[in-house]
Structure formats: C-alpha cells, structure tokens
Design a protein around this motif. Structure first.
Motif, PDB file in Angstrom:
ATOM      1  N   VAL A 250      28.077  -8.103  33.073  1.00  0.00           N
ATOM      2  CA  VAL A 250      27.258  -6.992  32.587  1.00  0.00           C
ATOM      3  C   VAL A 250      28.167  -5.857  32.097  1.00  0.00           C
ATOM      4  O   VAL A 250      29.109  -5.457  32.785  1.00  0.00           O
ATOM      5  CB  VAL A 250      26.331  -6.483  33.709  1.00  0.00           C
ATOM      6  N   HIS A 251      27.896  -5.347  30.897  1.00  0.00           N
ATOM      7  CA  HIS A 251      28.672  -4.242  30.339  1.00  0.00           C
ATOM      8  C   HIS A 251      27.843  -3.520  29.287  1.00  0.00           C
ATOM      9  O   HIS A 251      26.860  -4.051  28.767  1.00  0.00           O
ATOM     10  CB  HIS A 251      29.992  -4.735  29.738  1.00  0.00           C
ATOM     11  N   ASP A 252      28.256  -2.307  28.959  1.00  0.00           N
ATOM     12  CA  ASP A 252      27.542  -1.456  28.015  1.00  0.00           C
ATOM     13  C   ASP A 252      28.066  -1.717  26.606  1.00  0.00           C
ATOM     14  O   ASP A 252      29.263  -1.555  26.332  1.00  0.00           O
ATOM     15  CB  ASP A 252      27.753   0.006  28.402  1.00  0.00           C
ATOM     16  N   ASN A 254      27.082  -0.110  23.804  1.00  0.00           N
ATOM     17  CA  ASN A 254      27.010   1.040  22.898  1.00  0.00           C
ATOM     18  C   ASN A 254      28.380   1.583  22.477  1.00  0.00           C
ATOM     19  O   ASN A 254      28.565   1.902  21.298  1.00  0.00           O
ATOM     20  CB  ASN A 254      26.147   2.131  23.529  1.00  0.00           C
ATOM     21  N   LYS A 275      20.649  -8.453  33.717  1.00  0.00           N
ATOM     22  CA  LYS A 275      20.295  -7.701  32.519  1.00  0.00           C
ATOM     23  C   LYS A 275      21.409  -6.740  32.119  1.00  0.00           C
ATOM     24  O   LYS A 275      22.051  -6.120  32.957  1.00  0.00           O
ATOM     25  CB  LYS A 275      19.003  -6.926  32.749  1.00  0.00           C
ATOM     26  N   MET A 276      21.587  -6.629  30.796  1.00  0.00           N
ATOM     27  CA  MET A 276      22.569  -5.698  30.233  1.00  0.00           C
ATOM     28  C   MET A 276      21.935  -4.322  30.046  1.00  0.00           C
ATOM     29  O   MET A 276      20.721  -4.203  29.876  1.00  0.00           O
ATOM     30  CB  MET A 276      23.042  -6.226  28.885  1.00  0.00           C
ATOM     31  N   PRO A 277      22.737  -3.237  30.020  1.00  0.00           N
ATOM     32  CA  PRO A 277      22.208  -1.920  29.651  1.00  0.00           C
ATOM     33  C   PRO A 277      21.604  -1.967  28.254  1.00  0.00           C
ATOM     34  O   PRO A 277      22.085  -2.711  27.386  1.00  0.00           O
ATOM     35  CB  PRO A 277      23.444  -1.016  29.695  1.00  0.00           C
ATOM     36  N   ASP A 280      21.310   1.326  22.187  1.00  0.00           N
ATOM     37  CA  ASP A 280      20.731   2.512  21.558  1.00  0.00           C
ATOM     38  C   ASP A 280      20.372   2.188  20.110  1.00  0.00           C
ATOM     39  O   ASP A 280      21.264   1.985  19.284  1.00  0.00           O
ATOM     40  CB  ASP A 280      21.748   3.648  21.612  1.00  0.00           C
TER      41      ASP A 280
END
Length: 349
Positions: A250-252, A254, A275-277, A280
């Motif tokens: 899992v990682h962001d 954006n 689930k991933m972040p 945007d």
C-alpha cells in the motif's frame, strides 16, 4: 494420467511440501513438457497464503515455466519433441470473446484459466497445478518458443515479470526519447528498467531506499529519485511521460502523479492486498493524466517479448533455489531479500 513429483501447499500456513500430482494424457492439441526451471513470483506467495482470497488446496504454484517438449499431440503444429518452450500465467481462455480473438487472452471476458489454482473447464473442472513440478501438459495455443541461445533459468521470469512490464510499455508506445519512471526495483521493476531502456527511453527509478541507487544505475537507469525525500520528488515534477508502478504494498500514488508531464500515464502493475489511498482527481484533470492498470500479456505478445529480449540480450537477474529452499525463498521475498528473482531448479524435486 501421468504422475509427477511436485511441491504443494495444503493450507495457508503449511508451506510447500513434497507431493505427487496427476497430469492429463497428451491430447491431440497438447504439448507435454519436462520442466527445467520455474520462476518464483510474489503472486505465488500471495496465492498459496490465501492473501488474495481463499486458495483451492492442495495447490502447486508456479507460472514462469521453461522446459523441454517430451511429447506432442497428433494435431499439434509448430512444436516438436526436444524443443525448449515456455508457459506463462495462463493455460487456456474462452477463445471466442473479442479479447481472445484480438490476442488479449489475459483479458478473456469469461476469465482466463490460470496456470495454477483455476478450474480447467476443458479437463472436467479440475484445478490447474503449476510449475513447481517435474512436468506439465498444456494446449499448444498457450505455449511459447524460447529463442535459441537464451539462458533457460534466467528466461523463466520473463514469462511473467518480463511480459507484465513489456505489455504496458508497448501499449503506451514508449519509444526513443520518452521518459519513463519505474516505482520499485524488485522482480518487476528491474525488468521494467531493462525493457524501457532497450526501447530507447530515459529511465527514472523511484525507490524508498537510497542504498538501491547503485543497483538501479547498474541496471541502466538514468536517474534515481528517493521517494521519501521531498526535495528529490519536487525536482522530478512534470518530467515523465509514463510511470510503471510495480509495488505490491500500500502506498500513496499522488506524489508520483505530480512527476508526470501533461498527457502522461501511470500504469499500475503491483496489486496490494489492501486498499490504496484514493487518487486525487484534480491531479488527473489539470494535466490530462491517465491512471490505468495492466495484466501480464497475451500469448502472441509474450512471444514478441521473448524475441525482443533475445534481440537485446535481456534476461532476468536471478538466484537459483532448490525445492527444499522454497519456504525460505518465500520468506526472503516477503522481506525484500532477493536480487531480483528466485528460480526453482526443477531437477531438485
């Protein structure tokens, strides 16, 4: 039926143990293969540990298979006994939907039949068993030729890691002068670097570990960005045409989207178990960016990838393991302690 030795999991916590499995008789359109080598994929770990849903046990994993043809069916064309061939992540599909007819069997609308852990409708609904075994029988339409001169052990991971990175690069039409980012430098990531460079791209590797910079440069990367360093990430903004995300944790996303130039694309290859972040949408809208995903490759594209790799001298960087070392290798994969792909020597079964 033929009985072959294999290593199988009997539960999510059993590890891999010696087993004997049945292989069907060689049908008219089948190719029987004596397995030489089978790559270990992180998806093997996820599957046998039931991290992607409940697995069907007993289960023999392995979908990066290289071996020698021992028998061919009476109607087989294009394959002969003694040839070295490969089998990747699927062994069948419906063959009738638009995706299958267009050579994208991996997106079969009825669901492709995975090399292991899938119901084989053409074989009485039995569950497919993979390449951690002495032999396998596969329909000729799902077998590929290994080009002459390629090291068979180092070629095995190309049947998953190779085509999984080659396919999106070809889909995005990456060519000389393009700029490509690669998130992660594991089994998929190191292949993405090699293939993108062979296509003529300038390659930037994103890593959380500054210690991996030298390894990235050794593989051919032009730039290394430490993703936990805000100054490094700021310096990479608006610089890339495409990014392949090979990370299965899992990682962001954006911050990586900000490094894309207008009309850039980030393609997800790694599949986290949680689930991933959220992405945007404003980042997508303001630069007409695309965020998509890609799954392995079709059979024709897999052959195309192998031929491309043979032409450019591309192989996977591997560490060989014996059957008795499989559980240890799985633990090391989870810990990130592999450079860059384990391969099972099937003679040790």
């Amino acid at each position: 039926m033929t009985h072959v030795k294999a290593y199988a999991a009997t539960s999510a916590t059993s590890g891999l143990r010696p087993s004997t499995i049945e292989r069907r008789e060689t049908g008219a359109h089948d190719v029987a293969i004596d397995i030489e080598f089978c790559g270990l994929c992180h998806s093997d770990v996820h599957t046998i540990r039931s991290e992607w849903g409940q697995a069907k046990y007993p289960l023999v994993p392995g979908h990066e298979i290289v071996g020698i043809i021992s028998r061919v069916g009476d109607s087989v064309e294009g394959f002969t006994v003694g040839q070295r061939v490969g089998v990747g992540c699927m062994v069948d599909s419906c063959r009738e939907c638009d995706s299958c007819l267009e050579g994208f069997e991996q997106y079969c609308e009825a669901g492709m039949v995975g090399t292991y852990g899938a119901a084989d409708k053409r074989n009485g609904g039995t569950i497919t068993q993979g390449g951690y075994s002495q032999g396998i029988v596969v329909d000729e339409n799902y077998v590929v030729h290994i080009p002459e001169g390629m090291d068979p052990a180092a070629t095995a991971p190309l049947l998953c890691a190779g085509v999984t990175t080659y396919s999106p690069l070809r889909y995005l039409d990456v060519q000389e002068g393009d700029t490509v980012g690669v998130i992660g430098l594991g089994g998929l990531g190191h292949m993405a670097v090699k293939i993108a460079k062979a296509l003529g791209a300038t390659v930037t590797v994103f890593t959380t570990s500054p210690a991996k910079a030298s390894a990235a440069f050794a593989l051919g990367a032009d730039n290394v960005v430490v993703s936990t360093d805000s100054d490094d990430m700021a310096g990479a903004q608006h610089s890339l045409n495409a990014i392949l995300d090979t990370v299965a944790a899992v990682h962001d996303l954006n911050p990586y989207l900000r490094t894309l130039a207008r009309d850039g694309a980030l393609i997800q290859l790694g599949l986290p178990s949680e689930k991933m972040p959220p992405v945007d949408p404003g980042l997508l809208i303001r630069k007409r960016l695309a965020y998509g995903g890609s799954l392995i490759g079709g059979i024709a594209e897999t052959q195309e990838m192998l031929d491309f790799c043979a032409e450019h001298g591309i192989l996977s960087d591997i560490e060989m393991v014996s059957a008795a070392e499989l559980d240890e290798a799985y633990d090391r994969m989870v810990a990130g302690d592999v450079k860059y792909r384990f391969v099972l020597d099937a003679s040790t079964l």
